[in-house]
Write an enzyme that holds these catalytic residues in place. Structure first.
Site, PDB file in Angstrom:
ATOM      1  N   GLU B  50       0.817  -1.214   0.000  1.00 35.31           N
ATOM      2  CA  GLU B  50       0.000   0.000   0.000  1.00 35.31           C
ATOM      3  C   GLU B  50       0.850   1.262   0.000  1.00 35.31           C
ATOM      4  O   GLU B  50       0.447   2.294  -0.529  1.00 35.31           O
ATOM      5  CB  GLU B  50      -0.964   0.004   1.182  1.00 35.31           C
ATOM      6  CG  GLU B  50      -2.099  -1.006   1.056  1.00 35.31           C
ATOM      7  CD  GLU B  50      -1.701  -2.410   1.467  1.00 35.31           C
ATOM      8  OE1 GLU B  50      -0.523  -2.642   1.818  1.00 35.31           O
ATOM      9  OE2 GLU B  50      -2.579  -3.302   1.442  1.00 35.31           O
ATOM     10  N   PHE B 112     -11.174  -7.815  14.085  1.00 41.04           N
ATOM     11  CA  PHE B 112     -10.163  -8.305  13.145  1.00 41.04           C
ATOM     12  C   PHE B 112      -9.895  -7.241  12.078  1.00 41.04           C
ATOM     13  O   PHE B 112     -10.821  -6.708  11.482  1.00 41.04           O
ATOM     14  CB  PHE B 112     -10.624  -9.605  12.479  1.00 41.04           C
ATOM     15  CG  PHE B 112      -9.650 -10.079  11.428  1.00 41.04           C
ATOM     16  CD1 PHE B 112      -8.355 -10.448  11.776  1.00 41.04           C
ATOM     17  CD2 PHE B 112     -10.014 -10.121  10.091  1.00 41.04           C
ATOM     18  CE1 PHE B 112      -7.445 -10.852  10.805  1.00 41.04           C
ATOM     19  CE2 PHE B 112      -9.118 -10.526   9.118  1.00 41.04           C
ATOM     20  CZ  PHE B 112      -7.822 -10.896   9.474  1.00 41.04           C
ATOM     21  N   GLN B 113      -8.625  -6.936  11.878  1.00 34.90           N
ATOM     22  CA  GLN B 113      -8.183  -5.915  10.922  1.00 34.90           C
ATOM     23  C   GLN B 113      -8.825  -4.558  11.181  1.00 34.90           C
ATOM     24  O   GLN B 113      -9.128  -3.813  10.256  1.00 34.90           O
ATOM     25  CB  GLN B 113      -8.409  -6.375   9.479  1.00 34.90           C
ATOM     26  CG  GLN B 113      -7.475  -7.529   9.132  1.00 34.90           C
ATOM     27  CD  GLN B 113      -7.311  -7.758   7.645  1.00 34.90           C
ATOM     28  OE1 GLN B 113      -8.225  -7.556   6.865  1.00 34.90           O
ATOM     29  NE2 GLN B 113      -6.123  -8.215   7.259  1.00 34.90           N
ATOM     30  N   LYS B 162     -17.188  -1.243   6.251  1.00 38.40           N
ATOM     31  CA  LYS B 162     -17.612  -2.165   5.202  1.00 38.40           C
ATOM     32  C   LYS B 162     -19.132  -2.195   5.033  1.00 38.40           C
ATOM     33  O   LYS B 162     -19.646  -2.196   3.905  1.00 38.40           O
ATOM     34  CB  LYS B 162     -17.101  -3.573   5.512  1.00 38.40           C
ATOM     35  CG  LYS B 162     -17.436  -4.569   4.410  1.00 38.40           C
ATOM     36  CD  LYS B 162     -16.823  -5.928   4.654  1.00 38.40           C
ATOM     37  CE  LYS B 162     -17.113  -6.834   3.465  1.00 38.40           C
ATOM     38  NZ  LYS B 162     -16.542  -8.169   3.649  1.00 38.40           N
ATOM     39  N   MET B 474      24.315   8.253   1.796  1.00 40.24           N
ATOM     40  CA  MET B 474      24.282   9.547   2.459  1.00 40.24           C
ATOM     41  C   MET B 474      24.630   9.413   3.938  1.00 40.24           C
ATOM     42  O   MET B 474      25.314  10.264   4.512  1.00 40.24           O
ATOM     43  CB  MET B 474      22.908  10.203   2.280  1.00 40.24           C
ATOM     44  CG  MET B 474      22.816  11.598   2.854  1.00 40.24           C
ATOM     45  SD  MET B 474      24.085  12.701   2.196  1.00 40.24           S
ATOM     46  CE  MET B 474      23.221  13.434   0.817  1.00 40.24           C
TER      47      MET B 474
END
Ligand SMILES: Cc1ncc(C[n+]2csc(CCOP(=O)(O)OP(=O)(O)O)c2C)c(N)n1
Lengths: 165, 562
Positions: B50, B112-113, B162, B474
Site C-alpha cells: 500500500e 479483526f483488521q 464495510k 548519504m
C-alpha cells in the site's frame, strides 16, 4: 512568559477535540487549561485555552488553529478588555471550630457557595479569575484540602468586541 | 435521489470527481468496492504494497496536477498507507486515500483488521473523516477531493466501514460542498503587493528563491518574467526545482545544505530576497541566524501559517503565487525608472564552481554527476524524473537539470526512501508518452523494488538508474565526514544482483561500466515496452559536494570534503 487567553469556535462534531489537542501536542504547544462547550443552535462549540507563550509561539499557535478545517474563528482575547472566569470545587476537612469559621469566612469573602457541609467536611464552589482561585487556595491550604477540581478558564470580551461573525 | 449500495455510490463519486486511475490493493473490507470497480471504466492499478500505491498516486498527482487516488483495506492496508500520506502531505501533493474499515458495530472493539486510521492519520493529512452511513459517501468523497486540491494542497483520507458499502441507501450526489472553517484566500491583498513591490523596485541586489508553491500554482512563466525584469538571480528549494529552468542565465540552482556554491554564497549577500511558495525548511536555510541576516525578506505564500514560522519576513504577501507574481511584476514595472544593475547578476559567474563533472571516471567506477549529465543529455526536455533519497537525490538536484515545471519530482519534505520508483510508475501512468526515470540509490530501490511487478503487468516501462554504491551512501557520507569513518549500519552486503532481479520480474536489467554503455542502455530503455533497471556501480567513498556542515550557515558551504 505572559498568560494568554485564546478563544475559538469549532464545528461541534465528533473528533474535533481530538484534532485540536493533537495539534497542540504535535506542534509542542503547552496548554495550561482548556474549556469546551456547545453553543446554542449553531452547530458550533466554543473552546477557550490559556497558554504561557511568547509572541512568536502565540502567533504560530493561532495561525495553526486558524488553518484547521474545523476551526471557524480564532482570536487572542485582549487581556485588558476580557472577563475571565474559572470555577473551583474544593473539599475541606476539619473538625476544629476555629478553622471551620475561617474557612466559612474565606468562602464568603470570595462570594463562594457552600454546596455540602457536615461535621468534618465542607464542599465549596468558588468562581473567579484564576488568580483569585489561586489566592483562595493559598488561604485554605492550612485548613486541610482533601480534594479539589478546577474547570479551567472560560472568557469573553467586553463591549463590542466579540468572537463570532 | 437514487437507491444503490454504498460501494456503487463510492465508485460513482470517484467517477464524478474525474478519477481515471486508482492505485491500491484489495482486502476483506473493500471487496464490495473492488467488485463495483469491475463495472467502471476506471483503471485500477494493483500495487504490491500500500505504501507503493500511495506513492504512485502521489507521482501521478504531481505530474498531472490532479488528485491522485488510492485504495486500501482496513487494518494493515490502511496503516501501510501512512508513509505515503505523510510524504504527500508535507510536499503539498494532492492525494486522496480511501480505506476500508470494519463494520460500524465492531468499531472500537479491536475487531479483526481494525485500525484506528482516523487517529493514526490525523497528523499526516490535511483532512480526514469516517463515513457513518451509505448516504454520507458522496459528500465525504466530494469534500475530500475539494480539500485535497484547493488552497495549499495535501493528503486526505476517507475511512469507509464495510457495511456502509454493502447496505443500500437513498443516494444523492452533491454539486457543491461547503466547509465553514475552510477559507481560501488566493487573491493577494493589493496593499501587501504595493509594499512588497516598493521594496523590490528599490533593491540593489535582489534575489529570488522559488519553492514548490510556484509549481503548484503554475507560476513558472511569471517567475521568469519577474526575475528577468529585476535581473534577479533565482535559486530554488528542492521542491522548487523545475520552477525556473536550470539552463536560464539567471538560474542559481538549488539553495541549502547541498546547494550550489553560487546559490549559497549569493543568498546571504542579497539586499532583498523574494521567497515565493517556499517554507524555509532547515535543509534550505542552514543555520537560521546566518541565513540572510542583513537581507529584507519578502515572503509570498498561500498558507498564512507559514509566514514567520521559521524565518521572520520583513513583509508578506498571502495568496496564490501566480497572482502574487503578476501583481508584483506589474507594480515593479510601474515603480522602476532606472536600469537594473548588472554587476550583481554578473557575480553568478564569479561564484560558479566547476564540479569536474566532466570527469567521468573515478578508478574503475563511473562518477554519479557525469552519469546524471549523460542521462539528461539522452532524455528529451519534457522527460520526467523522480528521485529516491540520499546521495542520489542530491546529485540529481545538483547535476540533473530540470527545464520545465512538473518534470522533476522528489520527496523533499519527508525524505522517503523508496518513494521514487512507485512515484515514477504513477508518473508513467499519468503521461505514458513521455520517458520517466527514477534516479535511485540501491538502498532506496530495495525498499519498494517489488513494485516492478506492477510496472511490468501494467506495461509502464519506467527506467530505473541505480547509482549502486552498495551502501546507504548519504548516511555513510556523514559517518565519513563527521564520525571519523566509523561506518555503522550502512553496508548493504546482501544487495541482490539488480540485473537478475529485474529479469526475474520480466523487466530488462543491464549493468554498465562505461559511459557509452550507459547512454546506449538509456536509449534502449526509452524505447522498451518493459521497465529497465540500469545498474551503475559507483564508488562507495564518493561524497556529495558542496555541503553545508550540519549546524552551520550557507556562508560555510564546503566545496571539498577535507
Ligand atoms: C524510509 C527511510 N529510512 C531511512 C532513511 C534515512 N536515510 C537517508 S539517506 C539514506 C541512505 C540512502 O541510501 P541509498 O538509497 O543507497 O542512496 P545513496 O545515498 O547511496 O545514494 C538513509 C538510510 C530515509 N531517508 N528514509
Amino acid at each position: 512568559m505572559p498568560q494568554n487567553t485564546v478563544s475559538f469556535l469549532v464545528e461541534n462534531q465528533p473528533g474535533v477535540l481530538f484534532k485540536v489537542s493533537n495539534l497542540f501536542r504535535r506542534r509542542g504547544f503547552n496548554i495550561d487549561s482548556i474549556t469546551v462547550g456547545a453553543l446554542e443552535n449553531s452547530g458550533y462549540s466554543r473552546m477557550t485555552i490559556t497558554v504561557d507563550a511568547d509572541a512568536k509561539t502565540l502567533h504560530n499557535l493561532i495561525e495553526q488553529l486558524d488553518k484547521m478545517l474545523e476551526v471557524i474563528k480564532v482570536k487572542r482575547l485582549d487581556p485588558l478588555r476580557t472577563v475571565r472566569r474559572e470555577m473551583l470545587l474544593v473539599k475541606l476537612e476539619t473538625i476544629d471550630p476555629m478553622a471551620r469559621e475561617d474557612a466559612l469566612r474565606y468562602i464568603n469573602n470570595q462570594h463562594g457557595l457552600i454546596l455540602d457541609i457536615d461535621d468534618e467536611n465542607i464542599i465549596a464552589e468558588i468562581t473567579g479569575e484564576p488568580e483569585e482561585l489561586d489566592q483562595f487556595l493559598g488561604y485554605v491550604r492550612g485548613i486541610g484540602i482533601v480534594e479539589m477540581s478546577r474547570t479551567g478558564v472560560t472568557a469573553i470580551e467586553k463591549g463590542r468586541l466579540m468572537l463570532g461573525e | 435521489m437514487t437507491e444503490m449500495i454504498g460501494a456503487k455510490a463510492f465508485v460513482r463519486s470517484l467517477e464524478r470527481a474525474g478519477v481515471e486511475t486508482i492505485f491500491g490493493i484489495s482486502g476483506g473490507a473493500v471487496i464490495p468496492i473492488c467488485d463495483e470497480l469491475l463495472d467502471s471504466d476506471m483503471r485500477f492499478i494493483l500495487a504490491r504494497h500500500e505504501q507503493g500505491a500511495a506513492h504512485m498516486a502521489d507521482g501521478y498527482a504531481r505530474v498531472l496536477n490532479k488528485v491522485g487516488a488510492c485504495l486500501a483495506t482496513s487494518g494493515p492496508g490502511a496503516s501501510n498507507l501512512v508513509t505515503g500520506l505523510a510524504t504527500a502531505q508535507i510536499d503539498s501533493s494532492p492525494v486522496a486515500a480511501f480505506t476500508g474499515q470494519v463494520n460500524r458495530d465492531v468499531i472500537g472493539s479491536d475487531g479483526f483488521q481494525e485500525c484506528d486510521i482516523i487517529g493514526v492519520s490525523a497528523s499526516v493529512t490535511k483532512y480526514n473523516v469516517q463515513v457513518r452511513a451509505p448516504e454520507e459517501i458522496p459528500h465525504a468523497v466530494k469534500t475530500a477531493f475539494h480539500i485535497a486540491n484547493t488552497g495549499r494542497k495535501g493528503a486526505v483520507l476517507v475511512d469507509i466501514p464495510k457495511d456502509c458499502t454493502t447496505l443500500r441507501g437513498d443516494i444523492e450526489f452533491p454539486e457543491k460542498v461547503e466547509f465553514r472553517g475552510y477559507r481560501l484566500n488566493p487573491e493577494p491583498d493589493p496593499h501587501e503587493l504595493d509594499w512588497a513591490a516598493k521594496i523590490l523596485a528599490e533593491a540593489e541586489r535582489p534575489l529570488i528563491m522559488a519553492g514548490g508553491g510556484v509549481i503548484a500554482s503554475g507560476a513558472s512563466h511569471e517567475l521568469v518574467e519577474l526575475s528577468e525584469l529585476l535581473l534577479a538571480p533565482t535559486a530554488t528549494s528542492l521542491m522548487g526545482k523545475g520552477a525556473f529552468p536550470n539552463d536560464h542565465p539567471l538560474s542559481l540552482g538549488l539553495c541549502g545544505m547541498h546547494g550550489t556554491m553560487e546559490a549559497n554564497m549569493m543568498v546571504p549577500k542579497s539586499d532583498v530576497l523574494l521567497v515565493v511558495g517556499a517554507r524555509f525548511s532547515d535543509r534550505t536555510t542552514g543555520k537560521i541566524a546566518d541565513f540572510a541576516p542583513n537581507t529584507k525578506i519578502i515572503h509570498v505564500d498561500i498558507d498564512r501559517s507559514e509566514i514567520d514560522k521559521n524565518v521572520e519576513a520583513m513583509t508578506k504577501v498571502v495568496g496564490d503565487a501566480k497572482l502574487a507574481l503578476q501583481g508584483l511584476t506589474e507594480r515593479v514595472k510601474r515603480l522602476r525608472t532606472w536600469e537594473p544593475i548588472t554587476e550583481w547578476r554578473d557575480r553568478i559567474t564569479e561564484f560558479k564552481c566547476v564540479y569536474d563533472a566532466e570527469n567521468e571516471k573515478n578508478g574503475p567506477y563511473l562518477r554519479a554527476p557525469a552519469v546524471l549529465k549523460a542521462l539528461r543529455d539522452e532524455l528529451p526536455r519534457d522527460a520526467i524524473a523522480a528521485t529516491e533519497v540520499g546521495q542520489n537525490q542530491m546529485w540529481a538536484a545538483l547535476h540533473f537539470d530540470a527545464y520545465l515545471p512538473r518534470t522533476f519530482h522528489t520527496s523533499g519534505g519527508l525524505g522517503t526512501m523508496g518513494w521514487g520508483f512507485p512515484a515514477a510508475i504513477g508518473a508513467k501512468a499519468a503521461k505514458p508518452g513521455v520517458p520517466v526515470v527514477d534516479i535511485a540509490g540501491d538502498g532506496s530501490f530495495g525498499m519498494t523494488e517489488n513494485n516492478l511487478a506492477t510496472a511490468v503487468e501494467e506495461e509502464l516501462p519506467v527506467i530505473v538508474v541505480v547509482l549502486n554504491n552498495n551502501v546507504l551512501g548519504m548516511v555513510a557520507q556523514w559517518q565519513r565526514l563527521f564520525y571519523d569513518k566509523r561506518y555503522s549500519a550502512v553496508k548493504l552486503k546482501g544487495n541482490p544482483d539488480f540485473v537478475k532481479l529485474a529479469e526475474a520480474y520480466g523487466a530488462e536489467g543491464v549493468r554498465v561500466e562505461t559511459m557509452k554503455d550507459f547512454r546506449a542502455a538509456v536509449r534502449r530503455g526509452i524505447k522498451a515496452d518493459v521497465p529497465t533497471v540500469i545498474d551503475v556501480p559507483i564508488d562507495p567513498e564518493e561524497n556529495v559536494m558542496p555541503m553545508v556542515p550540519p549546524g552551520m550557515g550557507l556562508n560555510d558551504t564546503l566545496m571539498e570534503a577535507d
